[in-house]
Design an enzyme around this catalytic site. Structure first.
Site, PDB file in Angstrom:
ATOM      1  N   ASP A   9      15.705  38.935  18.895  1.00 17.97           N
ATOM      2  CA  ASP A   9      15.525  38.103  17.622  1.00 17.97           C
ATOM      3  C   ASP A   9      16.122  38.834  16.575  1.00 17.97           C
ATOM      4  O   ASP A   9      15.446  39.173  15.490  1.00 17.97           O
ATOM      5  CB  ASP A   9      14.049  38.781  17.597  1.00 17.97           C
ATOM      6  CG  ASP A   9      13.109  38.217  18.465  1.00 17.97           C
ATOM      7  OD1 ASP A   9      13.632  37.499  19.123  1.00 17.97           O
ATOM      8  OD2 ASP A   9      11.732  37.974  18.572  1.00 17.97           O
ATOM      9  N   LYS A 106      11.727  32.879  23.684  1.00 18.31           N
ATOM     10  CA  LYS A 106      10.629  32.599  24.020  1.00 18.31           C
ATOM     11  C   LYS A 106       9.264  32.158  23.339  1.00 18.31           C
ATOM     12  O   LYS A 106       9.940  31.324  21.598  1.00 18.31           O
ATOM     13  CB  LYS A 106      10.063  33.677  23.910  1.00 18.31           C
ATOM     14  CG  LYS A 106      10.741  35.187  22.874  1.00 18.31           C
ATOM     15  CD  LYS A 106      10.339  36.705  23.068  1.00 18.31           C
ATOM     16  CE  LYS A 106      11.309  36.824  22.215  1.00 18.31           C
ATOM     17  NZ  LYS A 106      10.045  37.193  20.601  1.00 18.31           N
ATOM     18  N   CYS A 151       8.104  42.740  18.313  1.00 16.90           N
ATOM     19  CA  CYS A 151       9.002  42.406  19.945  1.00 16.90           C
ATOM     20  C   CYS A 151       9.227  42.877  20.700  1.00 16.90           C
ATOM     21  O   CYS A 151       9.493  43.756  21.792  1.00 16.90           O
ATOM     22  CB  CYS A 151       9.189  41.187  19.126  1.00 16.90           C
ATOM     23  SG  CYS A 151       8.196  39.600  18.764  1.00 16.90           S
TER      24      CYS A 151
END
Length: 207
Positions: A9, A106, A151
């Protein structure tokens, strides 16, 4: 041992100037680029949310960072972020994303969020990453990216859960620490699950 790199990310909305910025999140990009250049099997993860996603406070008509008490356990509701196709969802321009072999998107379904690169937040629905890596003979994953206490942690713990050896590249992660101590707690959870912590230079010295 076959290894794969997972870069979590590193997107505009999670870097300084973004709507959900990790403090100094862009500082890890040089290390991430060095790792992308070194590991031929690499995966970038990308939050890729539809409008009115279940993780957005706006979808529940609540202020950002409220708790969604309708969920069990209650979830933090975020500002609208990483909406599919927007600049905020793009990888940070300094990240050498073209060097990655795969991209896993995602949080793509309106009703289900996903912190981990391996499973949606229901803990059951797979993203397909585990099967992909297993089919390539991968036994160990190296994890870096954003954010340590969300995450990155979720990805590392799920990687251990499905049987991968996990190495956290400590100088290539950054956390939020919304509650002081969250980053340290996240690192302890990862260590307790069997994750190793190393520095980028240690990995590159062995290649």
């Amino acid at each position: 041992m076959e290894s794969a790199l997972i870069v979590v990310d590193i997107q505009n909305d999670f870097c300084p100037g973004g709507v959900l910025a990790v403090p100094d999140g862009d500082a890890i990009i040089p290390a991430a680029n060095s790792l992308l250049a070194a590991y031929p099997i690499s995966v970038l993860t990308q939050d890729w949310h539809p409008l009115n996603h279940c993780s957005f406070a706006s979808a529940k008509s609540l202020p950002p960072f409220s708790l969604d008490t309708s969920a069990e356990p209650p979830n933090v509701l975020w500002p609208d972020h990483c909406v599919a196709g927007t600049k905020g969802a793009d990888f940070h321009p300094a990240l050498q994303s073209w060097k990655a072999r795969f991209i896993i998107r995602k949080g793509t379904r309106k009703e289900l969020d996903s912190y981990s690169a391996f499973f949606e937040n229901d803990g059951v629905t797979p993203t397909g990453l585990s099967g992909l890596l297993s089919s390539l003979g991968i036994q160990r994953v190296l994890v870096c990216g954003l954010a340590t206490d969300y995450c990155v942690k979720a990805t590392a713990l799920d990687a251990r859960r499905v049987g991968f050896k996990v190495v956290i590249v400590e100088d290539a992660i950054k956390g939020i620490d919304a509650n002081p101590g969250d980053i340290d707690k996240a690192k302890k959870q990862m260590r307790d699950a069997g994750c190793m912590f190393v520095q980028t230079y240690e990995l590159l010295a062995k290649i």
